[in-house]
Scaffold this active site. Structure first.
Site, mmCIF file in Angstrom:
data_model
loop_
_atom_site.group_PDB
_atom_site.id
_atom_site.type_symbol
_atom_site.label_atom_id
_atom_site.label_comp_id
_atom_site.label_asym_id
_atom_site.label_seq_id
_atom_site.Cartn_x
_atom_site.Cartn_y
_atom_site.Cartn_z
ATOM 1 C CE LYS A 13 -4.631 -3.567 -0.334
ATOM 2 N NZ LYS A 13 -3.580 -4.083 0.567
ATOM 3 N NE ARG A 87 -6.282 -0.337 5.137
ATOM 4 C CZ ARG A 87 -5.535 -0.119 4.054
ATOM 5 N NH1 ARG A 87 -6.072 0.401 2.978
ATOM 6 N NH2 ARG A 87 -4.264 -0.435 4.066
ATOM 7 N NE ARG A 138 3.146 3.251 1.845
ATOM 8 C CZ ARG A 138 2.130 2.441 1.623
ATOM 9 N NH1 ARG A 138 1.831 2.091 0.385
ATOM 10 N NH2 ARG A 138 1.411 1.969 2.622
ATOM 11 N NE ARG A 149 1.343 -0.632 6.177
ATOM 12 C CZ ARG A 149 2.264 -0.625 5.220
ATOM 13 N NH1 ARG A 149 3.536 -0.393 5.510
ATOM 14 N NH2 ARG A 149 1.914 -0.859 3.971
HETATM 15 P P1 ADP Z 1 -1.193 -0.781 2.404
HETATM 16 O O1 ADP Z 1 -2.348 -1.546 1.862
HETATM 17 O O2 ADP Z 1 0.100 -1.200 1.772
HETATM 18 O O3 ADP Z 1 -1.116 -0.754 3.902
HETATM 19 P P2 ADP Z 1 -2.381 1.799 1.643
HETATM 20 O O4 ADP Z 1 -1.665 2.741 0.764
HETATM 21 O O5 ADP Z 1 -3.620 1.165 1.156
HETATM 22 O O6 ADP Z 1 -1.276 0.733 2.013
HETATM 23 O O7 ADP Z 1 -2.733 2.505 3.048
HETATM 24 C C1 ADP Z 1 -1.782 3.226 3.787
HETATM 25 C C2 ADP Z 1 -2.414 3.788 5.058
HETATM 26 O O8 ADP Z 1 -3.455 4.705 4.730
HETATM 27 C C3 ADP Z 1 -3.114 2.784 5.981
HETATM 28 O O9 ADP Z 1 -2.206 2.129 6.842
HETATM 29 C C4 ADP Z 1 -4.087 3.699 6.738
HETATM 30 O O10 ADP Z 1 -3.419 4.492 7.708
HETATM 31 C C5 ADP Z 1 -4.555 4.634 5.640
HETATM 32 N N1 ADP Z 1 -5.737 4.111 4.918
HETATM 33 C C6 ADP Z 1 -5.793 3.790 3.593
HETATM 34 N N2 ADP Z 1 -7.017 3.347 3.258
HETATM 35 C C7 ADP Z 1 -7.757 3.371 4.398
HETATM 36 C C8 ADP Z 1 -9.093 2.995 4.721
HETATM 37 N N3 ADP Z 1 -9.934 2.523 3.777
HETATM 38 N N4 ADP Z 1 -9.522 3.159 6.003
HETATM 39 C C9 ADP Z 1 -8.703 3.635 6.939
HETATM 40 N N5 ADP Z 1 -7.431 3.987 6.725
HETATM 41 C C10 ADP Z 1 -6.945 3.863 5.462
#
Ligand code: ADP
Length: 192
Positions: A13, A87, A138, A149
């Site tokens: 993404k 999400r 990360r 995740r």
């Molecule tokens: P990825 O899609 O690779 O898991 P992101 O950078 O989008 O990575 O998200 C990393 C972390 O940030 C998630 O595992 C969660 O802990 C938090 N996070 C990000 N966006 C949201 C969201 N919309 N709602 C809840 N937690 C979020």
């Protein structure tokens, strides 16, 4: 045009959002990036969410909805790409309300499909590459956090596929090809 990029962790993404930013002058709104920035700058909220993120769990709806609201206030002439948000169904409903409030519409939801084994391999490789390049990986790019995740994704986020399908907005793209092939498929999906 405002779009959501939907898909499991490691689906690409962020990479595709970056390409859309460069090509179309859209603004990428990545809640993951915003949360990591808050963590790095040591804000109270950043410290609060650090452990939750490292384990691979979702932070509260309230926090991420607040982050998105702040950004929508700035507007974007090229449109927004929502990356990693919404999400949960509550976040999806909140986004609908916020867009209405700011006089915006949602034009498409692009789902990137990639199977689990590839997702885990990509994320573990991303961590290795970071370390090899002298950067910190990360905290959640481990096989262990990836299990959480993925579980969070299937339990809480994947229902959004049905939600946006029912609204007639869902476009499904195979996320397995090269970056360029996926980019072309997304461009086609957005035209259709
Ligand atoms: P990825 O899609 O690779 O898991 P992101 O950078 O989008 O990575 O998200 C990393 C972390 O940030 C998630 O595992 C969660 O802990 C938090 N996070 C990000 N966006 C949201 C969201 N919309 N709602 C809840 N937690 C979020």
């Amino acid at each position: 045009m405002n779009i959501i990029l939907l898909g499991p962790p490691g689906a690409g993404k962020g990479t595709q959002a970056q390409m859309l930013v460069e090509e179309r002058g859209m603004v990428q709104l990545s809640t993951g990036d915003m949360l990591r920035a808050a963590k790095t700058s040591g804000t109270e909220m950043g410290n609060m969410v650090a452990g939750v993120m490292a384990r691979g769990e979702l932070v509260t709806d309230e926090i991420v909805i607040g982050l998105i609201r702040e950004q929508l206030q700035n507007g974007s002439s090229g449109g927004f790409i929502f990356d990693g948000f919404p999400r949960t169904l509550a976040q999806a409903d909140a986004l609908g309300g916020l867009l209405e409030e700011f006089g915006q519409t949602l034009d498409a939801v692009v789902e990137l499909q990639v199977e689990d084994e590839t997702l885990v391999a990509r994320v573990v490789n991303r961590a290795k590459d970071a370390v090899a390049a002298g950067r910190a990986a990360r905290a959640d790019d481990t096989a262990e956090a990836m299990t959480t995740r993925l579980m969070e994704y299937y339990k809480k986020t994947s229902p959004l596929i049905g939600y946006y399908h029912a609204k007639g907005m869902l476009k499904t793209v195979d996320g397995l090809g090269t970056m360029e092939a996926v980019r072309a498929d997304i461009a086609n999906a957005l035209q259709a």
